[in-house]
Design a protein around this motif. Structure first.
Motif, mmCIF file in Angstrom:
data_model
loop_
_atom_site.group_PDB
_atom_site.id
_atom_site.type_symbol
_atom_site.label_atom_id
_atom_site.label_comp_id
_atom_site.label_asym_id
_atom_site.label_seq_id
_atom_site.Cartn_x
_atom_site.Cartn_y
_atom_site.Cartn_z
ATOM 1 N N LEU A 282 0.827 -1.212 0.000
ATOM 2 C CA LEU A 282 0.000 0.000 0.000
ATOM 3 C C LEU A 282 0.860 1.261 0.000
ATOM 4 N N TYR A 283 1.944 1.255 0.769
ATOM 5 C CA TYR A 283 2.858 2.402 0.792
ATOM 6 C C TYR A 283 3.496 2.618 -0.577
ATOM 7 N N TRP A 284 3.890 1.526 -1.220
ATOM 8 C CA TRP A 284 4.519 1.599 -2.535
ATOM 9 C C TRP A 284 3.538 2.180 -3.558
ATOM 10 N N MET A 285 2.281 1.714 -3.525
ATOM 11 C CA MET A 285 1.280 2.232 -4.454
ATOM 12 C C MET A 285 1.006 3.720 -4.192
ATOM 13 N N LYS B 287 1.603 6.758 -6.859
ATOM 14 C CA LYS B 287 0.547 7.710 -7.205
ATOM 15 C C LYS B 287 1.025 9.143 -7.031
ATOM 16 N N THR B 288 1.780 9.424 -5.960
ATOM 17 C CA THR B 288 2.255 10.796 -5.769
ATOM 18 C C THR B 288 3.235 11.199 -6.870
ATOM 19 N N ASN C 188 3.828 14.230 -12.189
ATOM 20 C CA ASN C 188 4.430 14.066 -13.528
ATOM 21 C C ASN C 188 5.952 14.086 -13.479
ATOM 22 N N GLU C 189 6.540 13.404 -12.498
ATOM 23 C CA GLU C 189 7.994 13.366 -12.369
ATOM 24 C C GLU C 189 8.623 12.254 -13.201
#
Length: 76
Positions: A50-53, A57-58, A63-64
């Motif tokens: 969940l942390y990875w997802m 998303k951030t 748009n990095e």
């Protein structure tokens, strides 16, 4: 030298792995208690997922990420 290896055997079997043997002996009483270590690893893995997802998303929202097909040299 034999005493040295028997000392290692004693430490591993009777000290380090004894809690796991105790958990295995609980299997007759409660399946959930006997597998508490597995449940803990599953919960940790799920929280890490969940942390990875959330992190993906951030980065996606900012748009990095370079999404061009030539962003990596091995892609062409």
């Amino acid at each position: 030298m034999k005493d040295f290896f028997e000392g290692i055997q004693y430490v591993v079997e009777l000290v380090l792995l004894n809690p796991l043997d105790e958990l295995r002996s609980l299997e007759l009483d409660s399946w959930f208690l006997a597998n508490i270590l597995n449940w803990a690893f599953m919960i940790i893995g799920f929280l890490a997922f969940l942390y990875w997802m959330k992190q993906l998303k951030t980065f996606n929202d900012r748009n990095e990420e370079n999404r061009e097909s030539t962003s990596h040299s091995f892609l062409g």
